[in-house]
Structure formats: structure tokens, C-alpha cells
Design a protein around this motif. Sequence first.
Motif, PDB file in Angstrom:
ATOM      1  N   GLY A   1     -83.051   6.884  58.453  1.00 38.80           N
ATOM      2  CA  GLY A   1     -82.405   7.748  59.415  1.00 38.80           C
ATOM      3  C   GLY A   1     -80.904   7.562  59.475  1.00 38.80           C
TER       4      GLY A   1
ATOM      5  N   PHE B   1     -77.533   8.192  62.353  1.00 38.05           N
ATOM      6  CA  PHE B   1     -77.275   8.288  63.780  1.00 38.05           C
ATOM      7  C   PHE B   1     -75.896   8.903  64.016  1.00 38.05           C
ATOM      8  CE2 PHE B   1     -80.360   4.951  63.273  1.00 38.05           C
ATOM      9  CZ  PHE B   1     -81.261   5.159  64.317  1.00 38.05           C
TER      10      PHE B   1
ATOM     11  N   SER C   1     -75.327   6.496  70.692  1.00 41.30           N
ATOM     12  CA  SER C   1     -76.049   7.383  69.782  1.00 41.30           C
ATOM     13  C   SER C   1     -76.629   8.570  70.544  1.00 41.30           C
ATOM     14  CB  SER C   1     -77.175   6.608  69.094  1.00 41.30           C
ATOM     15  OG  SER C   1     -77.984   7.484  68.332  1.00 41.30           O
TER      16      SER C   1
ATOM     17  N   GLU D   1     -80.065  11.947  65.800  1.00 40.29           N
ATOM     18  CA  GLU D   1     -80.657  11.175  64.716  1.00 40.29           C
ATOM     19  C   GLU D   1     -81.165  12.124  63.626  1.00 40.29           C
ATOM     20  OE1 GLU D   1     -83.926   7.591  63.964  1.00 40.29           O
ATOM     21  OE2 GLU D   1     -83.572   8.366  65.981  1.00 40.29           O
TER      22      GLU D   1
END
Length: 240
Positions: free
Chosen positions: A2, A4, A11, A14
Motif C-alpha cells: 500500500g 499512504f 494519513s 491509502e
Amino acid sequence: MGMFGYVDGVSFWEPGSSTAQMFAAQVRVMENRIQRSSGILGPESDELHFDPLKLREFFVFLLNDWNRQGSPVLRAMAIGTMQVLAALDQHLNGPLRELGGNPEIRDGMHDALPPNRLLPVTWGPPAARDLPQAVRFELAAIVLDLVRGWYQTIDARTDGQGWQGERLREIVDGYPVPLLLPPHRIPPDLMSTDEGYRRVSVMSLWDTVYGVSRLRLQVVHDGLGHRITWLGFGDPPNLA
């Protein structure tokens, strides 16, 4: 793996790795096209970093370019990225009035990037973090214009009329410290004194290359508005 997306180290998005890589590459193409920074850095170490003010400015210039564009091929290739940028900008900065003239972007942006894929994120000084994104953006933009010297008071910046101008005045007058550019930078040497009928703050400007600048700024909040009353090196004469 992933990726971010971050604002001020928090964050909020995503995307998948391939999505983030393609998004960043398309943004770089658009930056080159209009010769403007998007405020989006990365991806690096699985991270994209966003500056909300720069993103809004970039997207407005991009919309202007889009509306002048006569090539249906270029529009077809770019519309997906425009929709994703519109969704990210609205999430961070609140609704953009100019987007009303572009239903092809506005109506598809939440299909491209659904709101439930984005986490709430509060950016700006601690005193601003309980305010809506649109208000935080507008306050930061006002202070940027004041620092540039384009306006002398909040009333001049907002035409001195409308509920929005009054609401902004109320919020700014209630701040323990003024907002700065970038909005999340509170200088360590800020001094703010409340004299009852007015507040005076003295701070260093933030240099985006070197950090805290030697250039100092004095800001007064009182019945006349929000005014920059001194700019120079060292401290204002009244503090010497």
C-alpha cells in the motif's frame, strides 16, 4: 503493497501502489503542462505528501487550462486524473465554486474516488483543527494574501460584506495566534500579547528552503481588522 497520502504527518488516503505511482506520474505531466507545483510530493518510501493550499491553487489553474483546451483526445486522457484531484481538493479544502462550471469533472469525482476511501484530516495550527476544511483554507488564504501585501485588512480581502466575511472576522479575532504560511508552521519564536482591545503578534516568517527566516512580521488584530503593521529584520522598534 500500500501507499499512504499524508497532510501534516497524518494519513488520510491509502491508494494501492500502482494507483499511487500512476497518479503521481500523471500529476507530474500536468505540472509540466501548466508550469505550476501541485503541492504533492512523492511517492517516496510508500508515501505521498500533500500541501492543501498549493493543491487548491494548482487545481484552479488546471481547471482554467482545461476550459481553454480544445482537444477532445487530451480531455479524454486527462479527465480521470482531474476527477481524482477534484475529490482530493474537496476533501482537504472544502467545495470549490469554480467546479460548478465543469459538471463532467464534478459529477464523476466521487465515482473516481469515493468519500469513504478518504479519512478525515485536520490541517493547520492547533487552534484551527476544530474548524471545517473550507474555513481553514479560507483563513490560510487570507493570511497569505495579507503577507503578500495584496490587502491591508480582512474587510478589504472579503469586500467587507456577507456572512462569510463576518464569520471569518469572528474566527480570526478569537485566535490565540494568527495563521501563517504554510498554515501548519507555527514559529518557535512567536510572541503574542492581548491588550484587551487588540492583540499584537510578532513572529518570524517561514522560509521554505531554510526554515525560520530572519525576516520578522508584526500583526495587529483590533477593531480596524487584521493588519500587518511592520516587516523587517530583528524586532519592531516598539519591542526594542
